[in-house]
Design a protein around this motif. Structure first.
Motif, PDB file in Angstrom:
ATOM      1  N   VAL A   1       1.955 -11.851   0.743  1.00 35.49           N
ATOM      2  CA  VAL A   1       1.699 -10.418   0.535  1.00 35.49           C
ATOM      3  C   VAL A   1       1.499  -9.713   1.869  1.00 35.49           C
ATOM      4  O   VAL A   1       2.043  -8.625   2.106  1.00 35.49           O
ATOM      5  N   ILE A   2       0.728 -10.336   2.765  1.00 38.35           N
ATOM      6  CA  ILE A   2       0.498  -9.738   4.089  1.00 38.35           C
ATOM      7  C   ILE A   2       1.814  -9.599   4.847  1.00 38.35           C
ATOM      8  O   ILE A   2       2.096  -8.548   5.460  1.00 38.35           O
ATOM      9  N   ALA A   3       2.645 -10.647   4.808  1.00 37.72           N
ATOM     10  CA  ALA A   3       3.925 -10.605   5.519  1.00 37.72           C
ATOM     11  C   ALA A   3       4.844  -9.531   4.949  1.00 37.72           C
ATOM     12  O   ALA A   3       5.534  -8.824   5.702  1.00 37.72           O
ATOM     13  N   ILE A   4       4.860  -9.380   3.631  1.00 41.75           N
ATOM     14  CA  ILE A   4       5.711  -8.359   3.008  1.00 41.75           C
ATOM     15  C   ILE A   4       5.224  -6.956   3.378  1.00 41.75           C
ATOM     16  O   ILE A   4       6.031  -6.060   3.667  1.00 41.75           O
ATOM     17  N   LEU A   5       3.896  -6.753   3.381  1.00 39.53           N
ATOM     18  CA  LEU A   5       3.360  -5.450   3.779  1.00 39.53           C
ATOM     19  C   LEU A   5       3.697  -5.139   5.228  1.00 39.53           C
ATOM     20  O   LEU A   5       4.049  -3.997   5.575  1.00 39.53           O
ATOM     21  N   LEU A   6       3.596  -6.153   6.102  1.00 38.48           N
ATOM     22  CA  LEU A   6       3.965  -5.956   7.505  1.00 38.48           C
ATOM     23  C   LEU A   6       5.453  -5.631   7.633  1.00 38.48           C
ATOM     24  O   LEU A   6       5.842  -4.788   8.449  1.00 38.48           O
ATOM     25  N   ALA A   7       6.272  -6.295   6.816  1.00 38.01           N
ATOM     26  CA  ALA A   7       7.707  -6.026   6.852  1.00 38.01           C
ATOM     27  C   ALA A   7       7.995  -4.586   6.434  1.00 38.01           C
ATOM     28  O   ALA A   7       8.831  -3.910   7.047  1.00 38.01           O
ATOM     29  N   GLY A   8       7.306  -4.127   5.396  1.00 43.72           N
ATOM     30  CA  GLY A   8       7.495  -2.740   4.981  1.00 43.72           C
ATOM     31  C   GLY A   8       7.075  -1.754   6.057  1.00 43.72           C
ATOM     32  O   GLY A   8       7.768  -0.757   6.314  1.00 43.72           O
ATOM     33  N   ALA A   9       5.935  -2.034   6.682  1.00 46.90           N
ATOM     34  CA  ALA A   9       5.460  -1.162   7.763  1.00 46.90           C
ATOM     35  C   ALA A   9       6.418  -1.189   8.943  1.00 46.90           C
ATOM     36  O   ALA A   9       6.703  -0.147   9.558  1.00 46.90           O
ATOM     37  N   LEU A  10       6.942  -2.375   9.260  1.00 48.32           N
ATOM     38  CA  LEU A  10       7.870  -2.487  10.378  1.00 48.32           C
ATOM     39  C   LEU A  10       9.176  -1.771  10.085  1.00 48.32           C
ATOM     40  O   LEU A  10       9.734  -1.099  10.965  1.00 48.32           O
ATOM     41  N   GLY A  11       9.664  -1.893   8.861  1.00 48.57           N
ATOM     42  CA  GLY A  11      10.882  -1.176   8.506  1.00 48.57           C
ATOM     43  C   GLY A  11      10.718   0.326   8.649  1.00 48.57           C
ATOM     44  O   GLY A  11      11.604   1.015   9.166  1.00 48.57           O
ATOM     45  N   THR A  12       9.570   0.830   8.216  1.00 50.53           N
ATOM     46  CA  THR A  12       9.287   2.262   8.376  1.00 50.53           C
ATOM     47  C   THR A  12       9.203   2.635   9.854  1.00 50.53           C
ATOM     48  O   THR A  12       9.716   3.685  10.269  1.00 50.53           O
ATOM     49  N   ALA A  13       8.574   1.767  10.644  1.00 52.10           N
ATOM     50  CA  ALA A  13       8.444   2.025  12.081  1.00 52.10           C
ATOM     51  C   ALA A  13       9.814   2.092  12.750  1.00 52.10           C
ATOM     52  O   ALA A  13      10.055   2.943  13.617  1.00 52.10           O
TER      53      ALA A  13
END
Length: 205
Positions: free
Chosen positions: A160-172
């Motif tokens: 879950v943490i990795a997926i949330l980071l991936a979403g944040a990174l994609g937005t970034a």
């Protein structure tokens, strides 16, 4: 907002993902480094850091100094081809050294998956600018899913943490670069698919 996006892009740089993925594997799966003492694990991570991060960064800096690369952020697709190929070479050397280390085969499979994702990314870059950041973070998520599947580990929270980071990174990356949504999504699917398949398919052999 832009500062946070740039900071996240640096902290989750694709060159750091092989090292981060291996470190996470050693932390969450006791099978991976069972035969390695703590000092051996540190030496292993140091070797991977040198081969997959320090050497590629130094090479890009030398190319920047020599002139072929005008911008370290590599905004143009054409500028990424040579650094991709050099990083692919260094990662292949890291895999060779890993094979000389007493690790669980799934660790070797991780780097085979990373190499496959890098090869596809390098080939794709000849005509399309896929997101290397999303390839990297997608590879981490794929590795966690594979570990959970192969060794029946409860990795719900790390995933879950990795997926949330991936979403944040994609937005970034959408905020700080000229990537399109398609390039972001393609990078994510490529990274996740390559590492997951490389780590899971041998279990069916």
């Amino acid at each position: 907002m832009l500062f946070t996006a740039r900071l996240l892009s640096h902290l989750l740089h694709p060159l750091l993902m092989p090292l981060l993925s291996l470190w996470v594997m050693l932390r969450v799966d006791p099978h991976v480094g069972y035969f390695l003492p703590p000092s051996g694990r540190m030496l292993l991570l140091g070797m991977v850091a040198i081969m997959t991060f320090i050497f590629p960064v130094m090479s890009v800096l030398l190319l920047r100094r020599a002139g072929p690369i005008p911008d370290l952020h590599l905004p143009r697709r054409e500028e990424r081809i040579v650094p991709y190929l050099m990083t692919l070479l260094y990662t292949g050397m890291a895999l060779y050294l890993l094979f000389r280390t007493p690790l669980h085969p799934i660790a070797y499979a991780l780097f085979i998956g990373i190499l496959c994702a890098m090869v596809v990314s390098a080939i794709t870059t000849f005509w399309w600018k896929i997101s290397a950041h999303m390839v990297g973070i997608g590879g981490l998520v794929g590795a966690l899913f594979a570990l959970s599947y192969v060794h029946a580990l409860d990795l719900f929270l790390p995933i879950v943490i990795a997926i949330l980071l991936a979403g944040a990174l994609g937005t970034a990356r959408l905020l700080t670069s000229d990537h399109t949504h398609a390039q972001i999504h393609a990078g994510w699917v490529l990274g996740l698919g390559c590492t997951f398949c490389a780590m899971v398919l041998p279990t069916f052999a």
